[in-house]
Design a protein around this motif. Sequence first.
Motif, mmCIF file in Angstrom:
data_model
loop_
_atom_site.group_PDB
_atom_site.id
_atom_site.type_symbol
_atom_site.label_atom_id
_atom_site.label_comp_id
_atom_site.label_asym_id
_atom_site.label_seq_id
_atom_site.Cartn_x
_atom_site.Cartn_y
_atom_site.Cartn_z
ATOM 1 N N THR A 24 -45.997 7.112 -82.571
ATOM 2 C CA THR A 24 -46.423 7.366 -81.198
ATOM 3 C C THR A 24 -45.229 7.592 -80.279
ATOM 4 O O THR A 24 -45.205 8.546 -79.487
ATOM 5 C CB THR A 24 -47.271 6.193 -80.687
ATOM 6 O OG1 THR A 24 -48.413 6.044 -81.538
ATOM 7 C CG2 THR A 24 -47.739 6.433 -79.266
ATOM 8 N N LEU A 25 -44.230 6.743 -80.375
ATOM 9 C CA LEU A 25 -43.070 6.864 -79.498
ATOM 10 C C LEU A 25 -42.217 8.085 -79.843
ATOM 11 O O LEU A 25 -41.699 8.755 -78.944
ATOM 12 C CB LEU A 25 -42.232 5.588 -79.554
ATOM 13 C CG LEU A 25 -42.876 4.354 -78.931
ATOM 14 C CD1 LEU A 25 -41.990 3.129 -79.105
ATOM 15 C CD2 LEU A 25 -43.172 4.581 -77.447
ATOM 16 N N ALA A 26 -42.090 8.389 -81.124
ATOM 17 C CA ALA A 26 -41.324 9.574 -81.511
ATOM 18 C C ALA A 26 -42.000 10.836 -80.996
ATOM 19 O O ALA A 26 -41.329 11.782 -80.552
ATOM 20 C CB ALA A 26 -41.174 9.626 -83.028
ATOM 21 N N ALA A 27 -43.325 10.857 -81.033
ATOM 22 C CA ALA A 27 -44.068 12.030 -80.559
ATOM 23 C C ALA A 27 -43.951 12.215 -79.054
ATOM 24 O O ALA A 27 -44.192 13.310 -78.543
ATOM 25 C CB ALA A 27 -45.540 11.903 -80.953
ATOM 26 N N GLN A 28 -43.568 11.154 -78.339
ATOM 27 C CA GLN A 28 -43.456 11.220 -76.889
ATOM 28 C C GLN A 28 -42.013 11.455 -76.430
ATOM 29 O O GLN A 28 -41.692 11.253 -75.261
ATOM 30 C CB GLN A 28 -44.018 9.952 -76.253
ATOM 31 C CG GLN A 28 -45.519 9.815 -76.447
ATOM 32 C CD GLN A 28 -46.117 8.679 -75.643
ATOM 33 O OE1 GLN A 28 -45.429 7.966 -74.932
ATOM 34 N NE2 GLN A 28 -47.433 8.515 -75.747
ATOM 35 N N GLY A 29 -41.152 11.869 -77.350
ATOM 36 C CA GLY A 29 -39.806 12.241 -76.951
ATOM 37 C C GLY A 29 -38.796 11.121 -76.927
ATOM 38 O O GLY A 29 -37.754 11.228 -76.274
ATOM 39 N N ASN A 30 -39.073 10.053 -77.638
ATOM 40 C CA ASN A 30 -38.119 8.961 -77.774
ATOM 41 C C ASN A 30 -37.375 9.080 -79.103
ATOM 42 O O ASN A 30 -37.928 9.592 -80.080
ATOM 43 C CB ASN A 30 -38.840 7.611 -77.730
ATOM 44 C CG ASN A 30 -39.595 7.398 -76.436
ATOM 45 O OD1 ASN A 30 -39.021 7.099 -75.407
ATOM 46 N ND2 ASN A 30 -40.921 7.578 -76.475
ATOM 47 N N HIS A 31 -36.135 8.624 -79.148
ATOM 48 C CA HIS A 31 -35.455 8.502 -80.437
ATOM 49 C C HIS A 31 -35.752 7.113 -80.980
ATOM 50 O O HIS A 31 -35.529 6.111 -80.295
ATOM 51 C CB HIS A 31 -33.946 8.694 -80.335
ATOM 52 C CG HIS A 31 -33.288 8.642 -81.686
ATOM 53 N ND1 HIS A 31 -33.268 9.719 -82.538
ATOM 54 C CD2 HIS A 31 -32.690 7.627 -82.351
ATOM 55 C CE1 HIS A 31 -32.670 9.374 -83.666
ATOM 56 N NE2 HIS A 31 -32.315 8.106 -83.573
ATOM 57 N N VAL A 32 -36.262 7.043 -82.202
ATOM 58 C CA VAL A 32 -36.732 5.786 -82.768
ATOM 59 C C VAL A 32 -35.899 5.419 -83.995
ATOM 60 O O VAL A 32 -35.688 6.241 -84.885
ATOM 61 C CB VAL A 32 -38.223 5.873 -83.142
ATOM 62 C CG1 VAL A 32 -38.702 4.556 -83.740
ATOM 63 C CG2 VAL A 32 -39.065 6.238 -81.919
ATOM 64 N N ILE A 33 -35.441 4.194 -84.014
ATOM 65 C CA ILE A 33 -34.739 3.630 -85.166
ATOM 66 C C ILE A 33 -35.697 2.646 -85.816
ATOM 67 O O ILE A 33 -36.199 1.730 -85.148
ATOM 68 C CB ILE A 33 -33.469 2.886 -84.731
ATOM 69 C CG1 ILE A 33 -32.565 3.798 -83.892
ATOM 70 C CG2 ILE A 33 -32.705 2.353 -85.937
ATOM 71 C CD1 ILE A 33 -31.612 3.041 -82.993
ATOM 72 N N ILE A 34 -35.983 2.831 -87.097
ATOM 73 C CA ILE A 34 -36.869 1.905 -87.797
ATOM 74 C C ILE A 34 -36.085 1.163 -88.875
ATOM 75 O O ILE A 34 -35.224 1.730 -89.529
ATOM 76 C CB ILE A 34 -38.095 2.609 -88.419
ATOM 77 C CG1 ILE A 34 -37.694 3.730 -89.388
ATOM 78 C CG2 ILE A 34 -39.014 3.149 -87.337
ATOM 79 C CD1 ILE A 34 -38.866 4.346 -90.148
ATOM 80 N N THR A 35 -36.377 -0.112 -89.027
ATOM 81 C CA THR A 35 -35.735 -0.911 -90.061
ATOM 82 C C THR A 35 -36.781 -1.471 -91.014
ATOM 83 O O THR A 35 -37.959 -1.607 -90.679
ATOM 84 C CB THR A 35 -34.927 -2.087 -89.480
ATOM 85 O OG1 THR A 35 -35.835 -3.099 -89.014
ATOM 86 C CG2 THR A 35 -34.021 -1.631 -88.348
ATOM 87 N N GLY A 36 -36.319 -1.836 -92.191
ATOM 88 C CA GLY A 36 -37.153 -2.456 -93.200
ATOM 89 C C GLY A 36 -36.280 -2.869 -94.365
ATOM 90 O O GLY A 36 -35.130 -2.433 -94.478
#
Length: 248
Positions: A24-36
Motif C-alpha cells: 500500500t505504501l509503495a503504491a502511494q509513492g513511498n520508498h519502503v524498506i522491508i526486513t525479515g
Amino acid sequence: MKTTNNTVLITGGSAGIGLAIAKTLAAQGNHVIITGRNKERLENAAAQLNNVTPIVADVASAVAVDALVSRISKEFPALNVVINNAGAAHYYQLGANVSAFDKAAEEIHTNYLSILALNEKLLPLLSKQAEAAIVNVSSIVAFVPARNIPTYAASKAALHSYTQILRYELAQQQSPVKVFELMPPLVNTDFSQAIGGANGIPPQQVADELVQALAEDRFEIHVGGTAQLYQAFLQSPSDALQYMNQAR
C-alpha cells in the motif's frame, strides 16, 4: 502525517500485515524498506513491489539490529517512518508443564524489548526529519487477553503501555516524531492460522485503515472489530474478557 514521499522501514515485511502495508505504501509513492529473517521469502516479497528495498535482519538479535541501523543511517538518511510489525507467538493454554516461561521469554523479547531497542536506536535519525512517525503494531489482546495466546497477549499489553508513554514523552519534548499504535483484531495470515486466522479480516483492511489513520493523526488505531471490543472493555472488562474467550 503525510502518507506519500516518505522513507519507511517495516519489520516483518515479507508476509501478512507487513507485506500488505508495504504494498500500500509503495503504491502511494513511498520508498519502503522491508526486513525479515528468511532471505528467500523476503526477496520474493520484494519482487512483487516497486520502490522497495529488502534487508535480511532479525529484530530479536542485537547484532542484527545494530547492523540494520548502521546501514539505514548510511543508505537511507531520510528515513522518517518506522513500522514495528515483526512478532512471535505461541499458541497454548496456561497450566503445568507447558513451558510458559520459555514461550513468554521469546514473545516478550520479540514483541516488546526488541521494539524498544530498535526505536531507541533510530530515534536520533527520525528526530532529524521535519515529520516522522513510529508505528507499533500491537493487538486487540493488548487490553482483552485471549486464553490460547496468554503470554503473547501479555507482551502486547506491555507494548501498549510503552507506546503510550513514548507518545507522551516525545510530545513533551516537542519532537517531530509522532507515535501510533495499530491494534488489529484476528487477521487472516499464515501467522494466525493456528487460532482460526481463516475467519479473520484480510491484511489489506489493516493496511488501508493504517494509512487513513496516519493521514488523520489518529494515534490509537482500532481496526475492524477491535473498536467494538474496546468499547465493551470500557463498559465492563470482565464481560469483554468472557466474550473474547467464550469460543476459545
